[in-house]
Design an enzyme around this catalytic site. Structure first.
Site, short mmCIF file in Angstrom:
data_model
loop_
_atom_site.label_atom_id
_atom_site.label_comp_id
_atom_site.label_asym_id
_atom_site.label_seq_id
_atom_site.Cartn_x
_atom_site.Cartn_y
_atom_site.Cartn_z
N LYS A 18 0.74 -1.43 0.27
CA LYS A 18 0.11 -0.20 0.11
C LYS A 18 0.60 1.24 0.15
CE LYS A 18 -2.29 -1.63 3.61
NZ LYS A 18 -1.23 -2.41 4.31
N ARG A 33 -10.16 -0.24 7.84
CA ARG A 33 -10.03 -1.39 7.64
C ARG A 33 -10.78 -2.16 8.76
NH1 ARG A 33 -4.00 -2.17 8.95
NH2 ARG A 33 -3.23 -0.03 7.83
N ARG A 66 12.18 -5.66 5.09
CA ARG A 66 11.50 -4.31 4.85
C ARG A 66 12.39 -4.17 5.90
NH1 ARG A 66 5.98 -2.70 5.42
NH2 ARG A 66 5.35 -3.34 7.05
N ARG A 88 10.79 -3.10 11.76
CA ARG A 88 9.35 -2.15 12.62
C ARG A 88 9.63 -3.60 13.61
NH1 ARG A 88 4.99 -0.29 8.58
NH2 ARG A 88 3.52 -2.27 9.60
N ARG A 126 -0.89 -10.18 12.32
CA ARG A 126 -1.37 -9.23 11.31
C ARG A 126 -2.23 -9.21 10.38
NH1 ARG A 126 3.57 -5.73 10.37
NH2 ARG A 126 2.56 -4.63 9.17
P1 AP5 Z 1 5.12 -1.36 1.60
O1 AP5 Z 1 3.81 -0.17 0.65
O2 AP5 Z 1 5.73 -0.90 2.70
O3 AP5 Z 1 3.34 -2.48 2.39
P2 AP5 Z 1 2.08 -1.80 3.03
O4 AP5 Z 1 1.13 -2.44 2.99
O5 AP5 Z 1 2.34 -0.86 3.36
O6 AP5 Z 1 3.25 -2.55 4.14
P3 AP5 Z 1 2.03 -2.10 5.93
O7 AP5 Z 1 3.10 -3.27 6.37
O8 AP5 Z 1 3.10 -0.87 6.78
O9 AP5 Z 1 1.43 -2.61 5.64
P4 AP5 Z 1 0.29 -2.40 7.50
O10 AP5 Z 1 -1.26 -2.16 6.55
O11 AP5 Z 1 0.11 -3.85 8.17
O12 AP5 Z 1 1.23 -1.65 8.24
P5 AP5 Z 1 -0.05 0.27 8.91
O13 AP5 Z 1 1.60 1.01 8.56
O14 AP5 Z 1 -0.61 0.43 7.56
O15 AP5 Z 1 5.50 -2.71 1.05
C1 AP5 Z 1 6.34 -4.34 2.18
C2 AP5 Z 1 7.67 -4.25 1.75
O16 AP5 Z 1 7.39 -4.90 0.00
C3 AP5 Z 1 8.58 -2.76 1.44
O17 AP5 Z 1 9.63 -3.39 1.28
C4 AP5 Z 1 8.52 -2.53 -0.20
O18 AP5 Z 1 9.67 -2.31 -0.80
C5 AP5 Z 1 7.89 -4.63 -0.70
N1 AP5 Z 1 6.60 -4.00 -2.17
C6 AP5 Z 1 6.22 -3.72 -2.54
N2 AP5 Z 1 6.08 -3.68 -3.32
C7 AP5 Z 1 5.91 -4.25 -4.62
C8 AP5 Z 1 6.76 -5.00 -5.43
N3 AP5 Z 1 5.41 -4.50 -6.53
N4 AP5 Z 1 7.99 -5.90 -5.46
C9 AP5 Z 1 8.63 -5.95 -4.79
N5 AP5 Z 1 8.74 -5.45 -3.85
C10 AP5 Z 1 7.80 -4.95 -3.21
O19 AP5 Z 1 -0.30 -0.27 9.47
C11 AP5 Z 1 0.22 -0.39 11.26
C12 AP5 Z 1 -0.55 -1.39 12.33
O20 AP5 Z 1 -1.52 0.31 12.67
C13 AP5 Z 1 -1.84 -1.84 11.95
O21 AP5 Z 1 -1.10 -3.10 11.53
C14 AP5 Z 1 -2.64 -1.03 13.31
O22 AP5 Z 1 -2.30 -2.30 14.55
C15 AP5 Z 1 -2.04 0.17 13.06
N6 AP5 Z 1 -4.16 0.60 12.00
C16 AP5 Z 1 -3.50 1.12 11.13
N7 AP5 Z 1 -3.82 1.55 10.42
C17 AP5 Z 1 -5.38 1.27 11.09
C18 AP5 Z 1 -6.71 1.05 11.00
N8 AP5 Z 1 -7.30 1.95 9.99
N9 AP5 Z 1 -8.03 1.09 11.87
C19 AP5 Z 1 -6.73 -0.15 13.16
N10 AP5 Z 1 -6.19 0.11 13.01
C20 AP5 Z 1 -4.74 0.73 12.50
#
Ligand code: AP5
Length: 219
Positions: free
Chosen positions: A13, A88, A127, A160, A171
């Site tokens: 994302k 979410r 990552r 992280r 997760r």
């Molecule tokens: P990356 O782009 O970092 O993926 P992402 O989907 O953004 O991953 P996140 O782990 O950040 O998502 P998440 O939803 O678990 O965590 P968030 O921070 O939002 O890509 C991942 C890796 O793959 C990278 O190394 C990248 O380089 C690589 N990659 C990407 N695309 C690629 C491709 N095409 N080819 C090769 N490599 C590629 O949330 C963290 C926490 O916050 C949650 O667990 C929750 O506790 C809380 N939270 C956040 N939002 C909410 C909500 N709405 N409600 C309740 N709790 C929430």
């Protein structure tokens, strides 16, 4: 244009949001980044959120919705935004709809990124993020030029806390239980676009551009 980026943890994302930002210049709102910023600044919100995030659980809806409502009222959201990781849950999606009705805005497309769990686990274990500016790296395919230091700000590159293997499995299970139902929710509204992000980011971007064109969202 207003988009939602939907997908499992590590589905890309943030990476897709960065690429879309280069093409369309939309305001990028990542709830994960907002929580991490609050944790880093030791705010009350950050302290409440940390306990949930560290376990791989979702932060409660009331806390999350209030934070997003505040962010969406900022001026930079009036000319278009991308929500990364929000909503979410179904209650969060309903709360978003109410918020947007009040401002006369709408969501044009929900971009649902599809990646298998095996690839997600490998990408997340690879990552690394900058402790200072949050820039994301992959030690396999996009490592920083100088080991352990950010290309953008020279900050320290770390893993992280919620990217540890046990937490990643929690997760993924939380995603399947609470977030995946949003795929049907938005398909029912006719605004869901499914994008394969198993290959390179260029391939994902081409699919997004083609879908947006076919739906007359861009020319
Ligand atoms: P990356 O782009 O970092 O993926 P992402 O989907 O953004 O991953 P996140 O782990 O950040 O998502 P998440 O939803 O678990 O965590 P968030 O921070 O939002 O890509 C991942 C890796 O793959 C990278 O190394 C990248 O380089 C690589 N990659 C990407 N695309 C690629 C491709 N095409 N080819 C090769 N490599 C590629 O949330 C963290 C926490 O916050 C949650 O667990 C929750 O506790 C809380 N939270 C956040 N939002 C909410 C909500 N709405 N409600 C309740 N709790 C929430």
């Amino acid at each position: 244009m207003n988009f939602i980026l939907l997908g499992a943890p590590g589905s890309g994302k943030g990476t897709v949001a960065e690429a879309l930002n280069k093409s369309f210049g939309l305001t990028h709102i990542s709830t994960g980044d907002l929580f991490r910023m609050n944790i880093g600044n030791c705010t009350e919100l950050g302290q409440k959120a940390k306990a949930f995030i560290d376990k791989g659980d979702l932060v409660p809806d009331d806390i999350t919705v209030a934070m997003v409502k505040g962010r969406l009222s900022d001026k930079d959201c009036l000319s278009g935004f991308m929500l990364d990781g929000f909503p979410r849950t179904i209650p969060q999606a309903e709360a978003l709809e109410t918020m947007l009705q009040l401002t006369g805005q709408k969501i044009d497309a929900v971009i649902n990124l599809q990646v298998s769990d095996a690839v997600i686990i490998r990408r997340i274990s690879d990552r690394r993020v900058c402790k200072e500016c949050g820039a994301t790296y992959s030690i396999s395919f996009n490592p920083p030029l100088k080991e352990d230091h950010c290309d953008v700000c020279d900050g320290l590159i770390v893993q992280r806390a919620d990217d540890m293997p046990d937490t990643v499995l929690t997760r993924l299970a939380t995603y399947a239980r609470k977030t995946k139902p949003l795929v049907d929710y938005y398909a029912g509204k006719g605004i869901l676009m499914t994008v394969d992000n198993e290959m390179g980011i260029g391939f994902a971007m081409r699919q997004i551009q083609d879908e947006l064109k076919s739906k007359n969202i861009i020319n």
